[in-house]
Design an enzyme around this catalytic site. Sequence first.
Site, PDB file in Angstrom:
ATOM      1  N   ASP A   1       0.828  -1.218   0.000  1.00 19.28           N
ATOM      2  CA  ASP A   1       0.000   0.000   0.000  1.00 19.28           C
ATOM      3  C   ASP A   1       0.860   1.265   0.000  1.00 19.28           C
ATOM      4  OD1 ASP A   1      -2.403   1.380  -0.017  1.00 19.28           O
ATOM      5  OD2 ASP A   1      -2.567   1.409   2.170  1.00 19.28           O
TER       6      ASP A   1
ATOM      7  N   HIS B   1       1.983   3.439  -9.159  1.00 19.78           N
ATOM      8  CA  HIS B   1       1.766   2.011  -9.395  1.00 19.78           C
ATOM      9  C   HIS B   1       2.949   1.414 -10.170  1.00 19.78           C
ATOM     10  CE1 HIS B   1      -2.093   2.277  -7.593  1.00 19.78           C
ATOM     11  NE2 HIS B   1      -2.661   2.977  -8.560  1.00 19.78           N
TER      12      HIS B   1
ATOM     13  N   LEU C   1      11.237 -19.770  -5.153  1.00 20.45           N
ATOM     14  CA  LEU C   1      10.206 -19.056  -4.388  1.00 20.45           C
ATOM     15  C   LEU C   1       8.808 -19.329  -4.943  1.00 20.45           C
ATOM     16  CD1 LEU C   1       9.638 -16.711  -2.259  1.00 20.45           C
ATOM     17  CD2 LEU C   1       9.711 -15.176  -4.234  1.00 20.45           C
TER      18      LEU C   1
HETATM   19  C1  IPE Z   1      -5.382  -2.843  -0.201  1.00 17.29           C
HETATM   20  O1  IPE Z   1      -5.033  -1.503  -0.360  1.00 17.29           O
HETATM   21  C2  IPE Z   1      -5.343  -3.551  -1.504  1.00 17.29           C
HETATM   22  C3  IPE Z   1      -4.044  -3.601  -2.175  1.00 17.29           C
HETATM   23  C4  IPE Z   1      -2.897  -3.215  -1.720  1.00 17.29           C
HETATM   24  C5  IPE Z   1      -4.091  -4.194  -3.472  1.00 17.29           C
HETATM   25  P1  IPE Z   1      -6.138  -0.359  -0.423  1.00 17.29           P
HETATM   26  O2  IPE Z   1      -5.404   0.929  -0.459  1.00 17.29           O
HETATM   27  O3  IPE Z   1      -7.087  -0.610  -1.523  1.00 17.29           O
HETATM   28  O4  IPE Z   1      -6.882  -0.550   0.964  1.00 17.29           O
HETATM   29  P2  IPE Z   1      -7.919   0.390   1.722  1.00 17.29           P
HETATM   30  O5  IPE Z   1      -9.098   0.569   0.809  1.00 17.29           O
HETATM   31  O6  IPE Z   1      -7.239   1.672   2.001  1.00 17.29           O
HETATM   32  O7  IPE Z   1      -8.257  -0.360   2.970  1.00 17.29           O
HETATM   33  C1  IPE Z   2      -1.807   0.186  -3.348  1.00 18.38           C
HETATM   34  O1  IPE Z   2      -1.524   1.538  -3.344  1.00 18.38           O
HETATM   35  C2  IPE Z   2      -2.012  -0.329  -4.745  1.00 18.38           C
HETATM   36  C3  IPE Z   2      -3.384  -0.782  -5.037  1.00 18.38           C
HETATM   37  C4  IPE Z   2      -4.363  -0.786  -4.187  1.00 18.38           C
HETATM   38  C5  IPE Z   2      -3.630  -1.234  -6.384  1.00 18.38           C
HETATM   39  P1  IPE Z   2      -2.702   2.609  -3.318  1.00 18.38           P
HETATM   40  O2  IPE Z   2      -3.079   2.927  -4.719  1.00 18.38           O
HETATM   41  O3  IPE Z   2      -3.798   2.166  -2.442  1.00 18.38           O
HETATM   42  O4  IPE Z   2      -1.955   3.845  -2.672  1.00 18.38           O
HETATM   43  P2  IPE Z   2      -2.571   4.906  -1.660  1.00 18.38           P
HETATM   44  O5  IPE Z   2      -3.081   4.146  -0.476  1.00 18.38           O
HETATM   45  O6  IPE Z   2      -3.651   5.639  -2.381  1.00 18.38           O
HETATM   46  O7  IPE Z   2      -1.406   5.763  -1.326  1.00 18.38           O
HETATM   47 MG    MG Z   3      -4.175   2.408  -0.457  1.00 18.43          MG
END
Ligand code: IPE
Ligand code: IPE
Ligand code: MG
Length: 258
Positions: free
Chosen positions: A24, A41, A135
């Site tokens: 995240d 991303h 892995l």
């Molecule tokens: C969780 O991250 C899913 C992934 C990392 C793929 P999110 O950023 O979507 O989670 P929430 O919505 O903040 O809980």
């Molecule tokens: C996690 O990073 C990636 C996915 C959920 C695909 P985020 O896109 O949730 O990044 P933040 O939380 O907005 O910084």
């Molecule tokens: Mg996020």
Amino acid sequence: MVNISEQSDASLITRPAHVAIVMDGNGRWAKKRLMPRAAGHKAGVGALQKIIETASTADIECLTVFAFSSENWNRPKMEVSILMDLFVSSLNKYLPELIKAGVCLRFIGDRSAFSEKLISSLTEAEKRTRGNTGLKFNIAMNYGGRWDITHATKQLLLDVQSGSVSQDDINEDVFSRYLSLADLPAVDLFIRTGGEHRISNFLLWQCAYSELYFSDTLWPDFDGEHFLSALQCFSGRQRRFGRTGDQLEADIQPQQKA
Ligand code: IPE
Ligand code: IPE
Ligand code: MG
């Protein structure tokens, strides 16, 4: 600072067999740099590549990462579409390296919602890495822990209806065979980057007794050293599984004397 060669010495740390990561913080990483979320991303894929290398070097048996949750469809259409394209292009780009490194790839989640192009990339990657003995690397896409449990329940019901499983024989062990990653050890270490302290519907059943490790580092900045720090932290945890600390120490003492 954690030294990789020290970490590779099995006598120095207790190694988790299975590490799961909620990657995240990509969006915030990009925002801080006044870049579009897509750039975050993309940088996140680079970070993942390094963590796969570190996990392999550290002799981790299984690594499972959360790439797209069942809830991530709630994001703007454009971001979802960019992510889907990134999955295809990253797989094409990194598959040869993964094959060379002996990684065995598997995707978990409901792939029926994906484009044919993405589905065939996933199937092809699994096919080409199936026999690899390095892995075990699992990518959760359109995955949710609740989906996993619901899906397992439906599959189990089919077997009960067909008579191959008797309702009286259902227990936790039987049920868990219907879940994703049933053939792998339960998750020992659950890592979440990006500062949030939540599970976000990741491997709910498989993480029932995981050690949780939260890092404020945004995923694209999470490097091998951060990963090794998480392993180091894990090795200092006492996993009691319901027992008392004294009970555990009593069990360990005879082994230390031997
Ligand atoms: C969780 O991250 C899913 C992934 C990392 C793929 P999110 O950023 O979507 O989670 P929430 O919505 O903040 O809980
Ligand atoms: C996690 O990073 C990636 C996915 C959920 C695909 P985020 O896109 O949730 O990044 P933040 O939380 O907005 O910084
Ligand atoms: Mg996020």
